[in-house]
Design an enzyme around this catalytic site. Sequence first.
Site, short mmCIF file in Angstrom:
data_model
loop_
_atom_site.label_atom_id
_atom_site.label_comp_id
_atom_site.label_asym_id
_atom_site.label_seq_id
_atom_site.Cartn_x
_atom_site.Cartn_y
_atom_site.Cartn_z
N ASP A 150 24.61 67.73 68.34
CA ASP A 150 25.86 68.49 68.82
C ASP A 150 25.42 69.45 69.49
OD1 ASP A 150 28.79 69.42 69.16
OD2 ASP A 150 29.01 68.09 67.47
N HIS A 220 29.59 67.23 73.85
CA HIS A 220 28.65 67.88 72.71
C HIS A 220 27.24 67.54 72.78
CE1 HIS A 220 32.15 69.16 70.31
NE2 HIS A 220 32.85 67.81 70.40
N GLU A 284 35.98 65.01 72.82
CA GLU A 284 36.22 66.36 73.37
C GLU A 284 35.03 66.48 74.46
OE1 GLU A 284 37.59 68.66 69.52
OE2 GLU A 284 35.35 68.46 69.51
N TRP A 427 32.45 68.89 58.59
CA TRP A 427 32.02 69.59 59.83
C TRP A 427 31.74 70.89 59.15
CZ3 TRP A 427 31.55 66.36 63.66
CH2 TRP A 427 32.43 65.46 63.78
N THR A 428 30.74 71.34 59.83
CA THR A 428 30.00 72.64 58.88
C THR A 428 29.96 73.82 59.69
OG1 THR A 428 27.75 71.66 59.58
CG2 THR A 428 28.67 71.01 57.47
#
Length: 491
Positions: A150, A220, A284, A427-428
Site C-alpha cells: 500500500d 495505493h 481507489e 484495515w490498520t
Amino acid sequence: MNRLFVSFFLLFAVTFSMKAQYDIIPMPQKITFDKKGRTLNVDPATAIVDKLNADIVNPEGWRITVDKKGITVEGSTEAGIFYGHQALRQVMVAEPTTLPYAVIESSPRFAYRGMHLDVCRHFFPKEVVKRYIDMLAMHGMNTMHWHLSDDQGWRIEIKKWPKLTEVGAWRQRTTIGRNMGLYDYTPHGGFYTQDDIREVVEYAEKQHITIIPEIDMPGHMVAAVTAYPELGCTGGPYEVWPDWGVSDDILCGGNPKVYQFLTDVIDELTELFPATIIHLGGDEAPKVRWKACPRCQQKMRDLGLKNEDQLQGYMVREMEKVLATKGRRVMGWDEIMFCDVPKTAIIMNWRDWQGVEDPAKMGFDVVRTPNSTLYFDHYQIPSSEWTNTLLIGGFSPLEKVYNYEPAPESLTDEERAHVIGVQANVWTEYIGAADLIEYQVLPRMAALAEVQWSNPEQKDYGDFLKRLPRLITLYNQLGWKYCHYELEDKK
C-alpha cells in the site's frame, strides 16, 4: 400437577440440558440424540478417533458421533475432520465428565470463508500473523486475505526489485490523529522475507487455510514508486506516504516498465503462494496523473481507449493474462468490474453503501465484504464510548454482523449461485497493536462464522448469544483479547 405435563417438562429439561453441551459456534446443522438418553463417561482415556467417510457430501463437512465406543470425528476430507475437531474443542472446553450420546453434523454454506489483514498501514511480525491464522481456524474459516502493499509500506520481499523493501518498507513519519497535518517523525516499517512468507503459508496450510496475497494496482502504490520513481507518471520525488486515505500518485499506465514490474511481482508471488486466486486490488485509483501524463494519453490512443478507466481495465486484463498462464484467477475490489475485465475475475464487493451495482447480477463470482457491516476496524460499541479508543469510525456491532445476509432473496437462483463467499476486513490505519487486532475481531469473528456456515432460516441472534460463552471460555484459555460489550449486563 398433571403427570403428562410433568413428564413433558422433565423431557424438555433433559433435552435442553443435553443440547447445551453441544452449544457451539458455528451452530451444527443437525443434532440427533440417543433416544434412551445414554451418556458417555469422559476421562483422559476416552477414545477420540478420526475417520474418513466418503458419504459426507460436502468436502468441508463433518460429523461427530458420541457413543459407548467414545468420540468419532468424521469427514470426507482431512479438512472436514479438522473442522470437526474445532467444534469438538468447544464441546470439551468445560472438561465435561459426561456427554450425551449424539450424532452432531454440519457443513459450511459458503466455500469461501475469509478474514482479511492489512499489514501495510502498521506492520506486524509473522508471529502475530500466525496467531491470527489460529483464530481463523478455530472459527471454521478457510481463507486469509493478506494485504501486502500500500501507500504506507511494501511488506513482501521481491528479489527482482529489492528496493521495494529496502526503501518502500519504511516510512519516516506517520500522521497523528485523522490526517491533522501533524506527524510523529518516528520511523515505522518492516517486511516479510520470502522465507517468512513460506513459513506462514505452510503454517496456514496445516490448518486448512489458503492465503490469498494482495498487491494493489494501479493505485495505493506510493511505497513502490518511492522505491522506483520511474514507475510513476511524474518521476517523483515521492515519499512512502505518512498519511491515510487515497493518493493521486499511482503507477503509470503508459510506461512499459510498469507492466514488466507487475509481471515480475506476479511471477514471485505465484512461486510463494499456492493459492489459485491472486488479489490485484484495483480500488481507489484516481486518474489525475493519467489525465496529465503524455505516456498514458499516448497509450490510450494506441489502444483506441476512450477514457482512463479503460486504461485501468487494460492493465488488469494484461495481468489477468499473466495469471492465467500460471493457472491462477484474478480477484479485485469492485471498482474493477467497471473496467471491462473478464467475467472470470472474482469481485470483492465492498461498496454496498454507495449503491454500487451487484456484481452477482452482472455475472461475476463475488465475495461479500461490505464496508457498512464487515469492516472490523470499525467500532463495535456505541458512539458514546468511542472516546476510549481512536479508530477510523463506523459502527458495526455484533448483532449487525450476525444478521448480515450475503445472498438476499432479491437475487435469482442463478445470481445467488455467484455469491461464493463472505469476508470481514481489518484495515490498520488506527490499529498499531496486536492486542487491538484481537479486540477488534473478537467476538465479531464468531458472528461472521455463523454467517459463513449457517443457512438464514437456522440463525437466531438470541440463541447465538446463549452459545457464545462457551467460545469465550476458549478465548480466555488462549489469552485472546476480545470486546466484552455484548457480554455485559446492560440493565
